[in-house]
Design a protein around this motif. Sequence first.
Motif, short mmCIF file in Angstrom:
data_model
loop_
_atom_site.label_atom_id
_atom_site.label_comp_id
_atom_site.label_asym_id
_atom_site.label_seq_id
_atom_site.Cartn_x
_atom_site.Cartn_y
_atom_site.Cartn_z
N LEU A 122 52.82 31.81 42.90
CA LEU A 122 52.56 30.38 42.91
C LEU A 122 53.86 29.57 42.85
O LEU A 122 54.02 28.57 43.55
CB LEU A 122 51.66 29.99 41.74
N THR A 123 54.78 30.01 42.03
CA THR A 123 56.05 29.30 41.89
C THR A 123 56.82 29.28 43.20
O THR A 123 57.25 28.22 43.68
CB THR A 123 56.91 29.95 40.80
N LEU A 124 56.98 30.46 43.80
CA LEU A 124 57.75 30.56 45.04
C LEU A 124 57.06 29.83 46.19
O LEU A 124 57.70 29.11 46.96
CB LEU A 124 57.97 32.02 45.40
N SER A 125 55.74 29.99 46.29
CA SER A 125 55.02 29.38 47.40
C SER A 125 54.97 27.86 47.26
O SER A 125 55.13 27.13 48.25
CB SER A 125 53.59 29.94 47.45
N SER A 126 54.75 27.37 46.05
CA SER A 126 54.77 25.92 45.84
C SER A 126 56.15 25.35 46.12
O SER A 126 56.28 24.23 46.61
CB SER A 126 54.34 25.59 44.41
N GLY A 127 57.19 26.13 45.81
CA GLY A 127 58.55 25.69 46.13
C GLY A 127 58.75 25.54 47.63
O GLY A 127 59.38 24.57 48.08
N LEU A 128 58.20 26.47 48.41
CA LEU A 128 58.30 26.36 49.86
C LEU A 128 57.58 25.10 50.37
O LEU A 128 58.08 24.39 51.25
CB LEU A 128 57.70 27.60 50.52
N ILE A 129 56.40 24.83 49.81
CA ILE A 129 55.66 23.64 50.23
C ILE A 129 56.42 22.37 49.85
O ILE A 129 56.44 21.39 50.60
CB ILE A 129 54.25 23.64 49.61
N THR A 130 57.06 22.38 48.68
CA THR A 130 57.88 21.23 48.27
C THR A 130 58.99 20.97 49.28
O THR A 130 59.21 19.82 49.70
CB THR A 130 58.49 21.48 46.88
N VAL A 131 59.70 22.02 49.66
CA VAL A 131 60.78 21.89 50.65
C VAL A 131 60.23 21.31 51.96
O VAL A 131 60.84 20.42 52.58
CB VAL A 131 61.45 23.25 50.90
N ALA A 132 59.06 21.79 52.38
CA ALA A 132 58.46 21.32 53.63
C ALA A 132 58.09 19.85 53.56
O ALA A 132 58.34 19.08 54.49
CB ALA A 132 57.24 22.17 53.97
N MET A 133 57.46 19.43 52.45
CA MET A 133 57.05 18.03 52.32
C MET A 133 58.25 17.09 52.31
O MET A 133 58.25 16.03 52.96
CB MET A 133 56.23 17.83 51.05
N LEU A 134 59.29 17.45 51.59
CA LEU A 134 60.49 16.63 51.57
C LEU A 134 61.19 16.66 52.93
O LEU A 134 61.82 15.68 53.34
CB LEU A 134 61.43 17.11 50.47
N GLY A 135 61.05 17.78 53.63
CA GLY A 135 61.58 17.86 54.99
C GLY A 135 60.85 16.90 55.93
O GLY A 135 61.48 16.20 56.73
N ILE A 192 56.12 11.19 48.46
CA ILE A 192 55.33 11.19 47.22
C ILE A 192 54.69 12.56 47.00
O ILE A 192 54.74 13.12 45.89
CB ILE A 192 54.27 10.09 47.27
N ILE A 193 54.10 13.13 48.06
CA ILE A 193 53.50 14.46 47.94
C ILE A 193 54.56 15.50 47.57
O ILE A 193 54.33 16.39 46.74
CB ILE A 193 52.81 14.87 49.26
N GLY A 194 55.73 15.38 48.17
CA GLY A 194 56.82 16.30 47.85
C GLY A 194 57.23 16.22 46.39
O GLY A 194 57.48 17.24 45.74
N ALA A 195 57.26 15.00 45.84
CA ALA A 195 57.61 14.84 44.42
C ALA A 195 56.55 15.46 43.53
O ALA A 195 56.86 16.11 42.51
CB ALA A 195 57.78 13.35 44.10
N ILE A 196 55.28 15.28 43.89
CA ILE A 196 54.19 15.88 43.10
C ILE A 196 54.28 17.40 43.16
O ILE A 196 54.12 18.10 42.15
CB ILE A 196 52.83 15.39 43.62
N MET A 197 54.53 17.94 44.35
CA MET A 197 54.64 19.39 44.49
C MET A 197 55.83 19.93 43.71
O MET A 197 55.77 21.04 43.18
CB MET A 197 54.77 19.76 45.97
N LEU A 198 56.90 19.15 43.61
CA LEU A 198 58.05 19.58 42.82
C LEU A 198 57.68 19.70 41.34
O LEU A 198 58.08 20.65 40.66
CB LEU A 198 59.20 18.60 43.00
N LEU A 199 56.88 18.75 40.85
CA LEU A 199 56.43 18.82 39.47
C LEU A 199 55.54 20.04 39.24
O LEU A 199 55.67 20.74 38.23
CB LEU A 199 55.66 17.55 39.10
N LEU A 200 54.65 20.32 40.21
CA LEU A 200 53.77 21.49 40.08
C LEU A 200 54.59 22.79 40.13
O LEU A 200 54.31 23.74 39.38
CB LEU A 200 52.72 21.47 41.18
N THR A 201 55.57 22.82 41.01
CA THR A 201 56.42 24.02 41.10
C THR A 201 57.15 24.25 39.78
O THR A 201 57.25 25.39 39.30
CB THR A 201 57.45 23.85 42.23
N THR A 202 57.62 23.18 39.18
CA THR A 202 58.29 23.30 37.89
C THR A 202 57.35 23.82 36.82
O THR A 202 57.72 24.68 36.00
CB THR A 202 58.86 21.93 37.47
#
Length: 391
Positions: free
Chosen positions: A71-84, A159-169
């Motif tokens: 979950l940590t690694l995969s959510s991190g990938l999604i965070t990178v994608a959303m901010l991208g 905004i979605i990227g920021a939320i995903m960053l919090l979830l990844t953390t």
Amino acid sequence: MPPLLILTYVGFVSLGLPDAVLGVAWPSLRTAFALPQSALGALLVGTGVGYFSSSIAAGKLVDRLGVGKLLTLSSGLITVAMLGYATTPAWPLLILCGLIAGLGSGAIDAGLNAYAASNFSARHVNWLHACYCVGAALGPLIATAALATTGSWRSGYAIIGAIMLLLTTAFAVVKGSFRARAAAAGGPQEAPGVPVPLAAALRQRRVWLQIAVFFLYTGLEVMLGQWSFTLNTEARGVAPETAGVWAGAYWGSIGVGRVVLGLVVDRVGADRLLRMATLTALLGCVLFAVGPAWPGAAGLMLAGLGLAPIYPTLMSRTPARLGPYTMHAIGFQASAAMVGGAVLPSLGGVLAARVGLPSIGTLAVVTAAGLWLLHELLVRSTPPQGTSDGA
């Protein structure tokens, strides 16, 4: 509630959150990059390739990493994608972000579904997927509000990227104690299933039927969610704010349906519920296709309610229906779902460009009818006890 189940619920929320944003962002995104409607297919295919690749390997990833680290690694990938998405200046880079998002989503989806289907009841599996819809319903609402406030489609992704960053953390904080706390609570292990040769699973007729059902189901679900906003605003004259609310309400109806129907699935029976659900989805698609704005919106919500229990209930039936082939089958099903979610909405884009946006409604009806027919064949091919017999 076991910590593993809690984290699984949160994982499904994070999985759904970015998935429906593109439907709201696409008209503005397409204008910004001067793209035709059919260009959506390239982005969806890129996401699908990433999803397909990681979901096929999800069983081994869960076994090697554990659900918490996955979950940590995969959510991190999604965070990178959303901010991208929020920052990239070029269309090819946007497609690359879609590929990264697919890699993260595929690993979460297949891994968690394999665990949940083998360890939790159909009720919990429906509720887990309701959590996905919570995220999917919030996504368009956040994107619509951001678009109305800032005038930019990029702000919603930020905004979605920021939320995903919090979830990844959050996942990173608990991943170290995840397996230990699950074991201390006497919960099930993180890697369910008995390894069998992949070729043996592919020889099962019901495996292929379920692959086809998941292909059509997810293609229909994503097509309605992806194109309803564009169809309503550009072909039916609906205000963007209203169409955005309807898009969110569609995903919300799937979530509500999974919560409510999760309460009754054990009493009604999984196959009986699925038969009623596929017919309801077909009726909703007919209303969506033929109705003007408000009747079409009612049909969209009805289709959402019908679609609600199909994916999670089919997943929960997989271990009983396919026995030792379950781990491979769920990976195939998740992969087929993403391929369907890329191919059918892309086909809708091609039809919209060549025939007109209303053709998307017709495609939805044909897909829903095929979904009903294939599920009937699947039920009739399954022994009364739902066990695998090599058919």
